[in-house]
Design a protein around this motif. Structure first.
Motif, PDB file in Angstrom:
ATOM      1  N   TYR A   1     -24.641 -34.636  24.173  1.00  0.00           N
ATOM      2  CA  TYR A   1     -24.397 -34.793  25.609  1.00  0.00           C
ATOM      3  C   TYR A   1     -25.711 -34.818  26.388  1.00  0.00           C
ATOM      4  O   TYR A   1     -26.617 -34.027  26.111  1.00  0.00           O
TER       5      TYR A   1
ATOM      6  N   PHE B   1     -17.995 -42.072  28.060  1.00  0.00           N
ATOM      7  CA  PHE B   1     -16.561 -41.800  27.868  1.00  0.00           C
ATOM      8  C   PHE B   1     -16.009 -40.874  28.935  1.00  0.00           C
ATOM      9  O   PHE B   1     -16.768 -40.150  29.589  1.00  0.00           O
TER      10      PHE B   1
ATOM     11  N   PHE C   1     -15.532 -45.419  25.061  1.00  0.00           N
ATOM     12  CA  PHE C   1     -14.327 -44.861  24.451  1.00  0.00           C
ATOM     13  C   PHE C   1     -13.189 -44.702  25.463  1.00  0.00           C
ATOM     14  O   PHE C   1     -13.435 -44.572  26.659  1.00  0.00           O
ATOM     15  N   ALA C   2     -11.999 -44.718  24.918  1.00  0.00           N
ATOM     16  CA  ALA C   2     -10.772 -44.350  25.640  1.00  0.00           C
ATOM     17  C   ALA C   2     -10.580 -45.214  26.899  1.00  0.00           C
ATOM     18  O   ALA C   2     -10.732 -46.431  26.838  1.00  0.00           O
ATOM     19  N   ARG C   3     -10.265 -44.601  28.036  1.00  0.00           N
ATOM     20  CA  ARG C   3      -9.969 -45.356  29.244  1.00  0.00           C
ATOM     21  C   ARG C   3     -11.138 -46.277  29.649  1.00  0.00           C
ATOM     22  O   ARG C   3     -10.926 -47.391  30.129  1.00  0.00           O
TER      23      ARG C   3
ATOM     24  N   VAL D   1     -13.017 -35.255  27.891  1.00  0.00           N
ATOM     25  CA  VAL D   1     -12.361 -35.177  26.589  1.00  0.00           C
ATOM     26  C   VAL D   1     -11.038 -34.416  26.714  1.00  0.00           C
ATOM     27  O   VAL D   1     -10.899 -33.528  27.555  1.00  0.00           O
ATOM     28  N   THR D   2     -10.080 -34.802  25.876  1.00  0.00           N
ATOM     29  CA  THR D   2      -8.733 -34.220  25.987  1.00  0.00           C
ATOM     30  C   THR D   2      -8.133 -33.908  24.609  1.00  0.00           C
ATOM     31  O   THR D   2      -6.945 -34.124  24.360  1.00  0.00           O
ATOM     32  N   GLY D   3      -8.977 -33.395  23.719  1.00  0.00           N
ATOM     33  CA  GLY D   3      -8.475 -33.061  22.381  1.00  0.00           C
ATOM     34  C   GLY D   3      -7.819 -31.702  22.333  1.00  0.00           C
ATOM     35  O   GLY D   3      -7.653 -31.029  23.341  1.00  0.00           O
ATOM     36  N   GLY D   4      -7.433 -31.300  21.132  1.00  0.00           N
ATOM     37  CA  GLY D   4      -6.892 -29.960  20.873  1.00  0.00           C
ATOM     38  C   GLY D   4      -5.422 -29.849  21.169  1.00  0.00           C
ATOM     39  O   GLY D   4      -4.796 -30.766  21.690  1.00  0.00           O
TER      40      GLY D   4
END
Lengths: 77, 145, 145, 77
Positions: A55, A71, A8-10, A74-77
């Protein structure tokens, strides 16, 4: 049933793929899964990983048919 | 309890208000604490044009539910709502809404904050910021302080 | 900043939402923390039929403004809303709404709680509970915990 | 200009009046204001008081024309 791998992501962009499948072999750990699907790229230190959406740490053993994900933080919210 | 990952824009106060009416618990709760996170036009750099939110379908829902259950066990809550956007957002767009209902304010404040901090550290979402001429992943969330 | 003492029923989320639109600051704030206090049908005793809120006109507004100014000085807030009912309320009716807007969540959570705790300990409001056959003044507020 | 006194909530009910006025005399404190308008009722220990809408203690001096208020612990929010 193969092991299904997700990125995921980067990490997805770095590896230029959003996932992979690989055959299970006895005693396989999450780190070994990475080594087999990452095309020789070292795992970034801050990489998070999950087996079947939970996890885990790098030394976690995987089982046939597991879904393994890698991944960045995480950087949500 | 409602937990939802939304692919398009939402109006958080309309959602909180609708959920509260649907609870049909008027008179049972004395406190509702809400947190709404919105897209800023700046983060470490100014000039954010868009924010793209990626998530891990399945695992995200699983962890939001886990965090919500932890909050419900730890505090005497009547109900809890978590909404989170994915996809492309623009400055001003709401990203996340957390609302908790309790008899008393201490439990409402504490649990709302708990859910937000746990969501930020455990729920698999990732933000990518798009500027005028480039885009870059957000490497980590700001600290709670 | 808006501070108002309201003599009749209000819909808190409509008010918060309207204030946020009027701020015209979309993209400037990343966080809005809100607290809504509502009339319960129970406190130390069950069976509350009505709650009468008395206040000290003039001094109440003065202290709400003082508390709001303290919060604005202590945290980097974009804006702040405090609404408080007086008069006769019934179970389910909103009593108080506090909303704060900030760039970051820490300031929003902390200042919202600060305003609520200070309001409860310093703003001159008094509650009287009416039960089926009697009425009695609330002697003190619950602790923050 | 007389001193204006106000009572709120339970105290208003106990004293059966919502206020009073009294003439200022030099050196007068908030406690003395209470004594002159309370009809012999002792001030409850938890009584709060304000002069011109600002919290003060019992020994606060008052000035001619002040507004002095007495009330129980506040219970808003």
């Amino acid at each position: 049933m193969p092991i299904s791998v997700k990125f995921f992501a980067r990490l997805r962009e770095t590896l230029q793929r959003d996932g992979a499948t690989l055959d299970y072999s006895p005693g396989m750990t999450v780190t070994q899964v990475w080594q087999q699907v990452s095309g020789g790229i070292d795992m970034p230190d801050n990489t998070l990983m999950a087996v079947n959406m939970e996890y885990v740490t790098r030394t976690q053993a995987v089982r046939d048919g597991d879904e393994v994900a890698f991944f960045p933080p995480v950087t949500g919210g | 309890m409602r937990i939802a990952i939304l692919g398009s824009s939402f109006e958080p106060y309309t959602e909180v208000s609708a959920h509260e009416r649907a609870m049909n618990a008027a008179g049972k709760f004395g406190a509702c604490a809400t947190f709404i996170g919105s897209t800023r036009e700046f983060n470490l750099q100014d000039g954010i044009h868009a924010l793209t939110l990626e998530h891990y379908p399945g695992m995200t829902e699983r962890y939001l539910k886990l965090i919500a259950d932890e909050a419900m066990q730890r505090w005497p809550l009547l109900d809890l709502l978590i909404l989170h956007r994915v996809g492309e957002l623009h400055p001003g767009d709401p990203i996340v809404a957390v609302a908790v209902w309790s008899a008393h304010r201490g439990a409402a404040f504490d649990s709302c904050r708990y859910v937000m901090e746990e969501l930020k550290s455990r729920a698999p979402f990732w933000k990518k910021e798009t500027f005028e001429n480039h885009a870059s992943w957000v490497d980590k969330n700001t600290e709670a302080g």
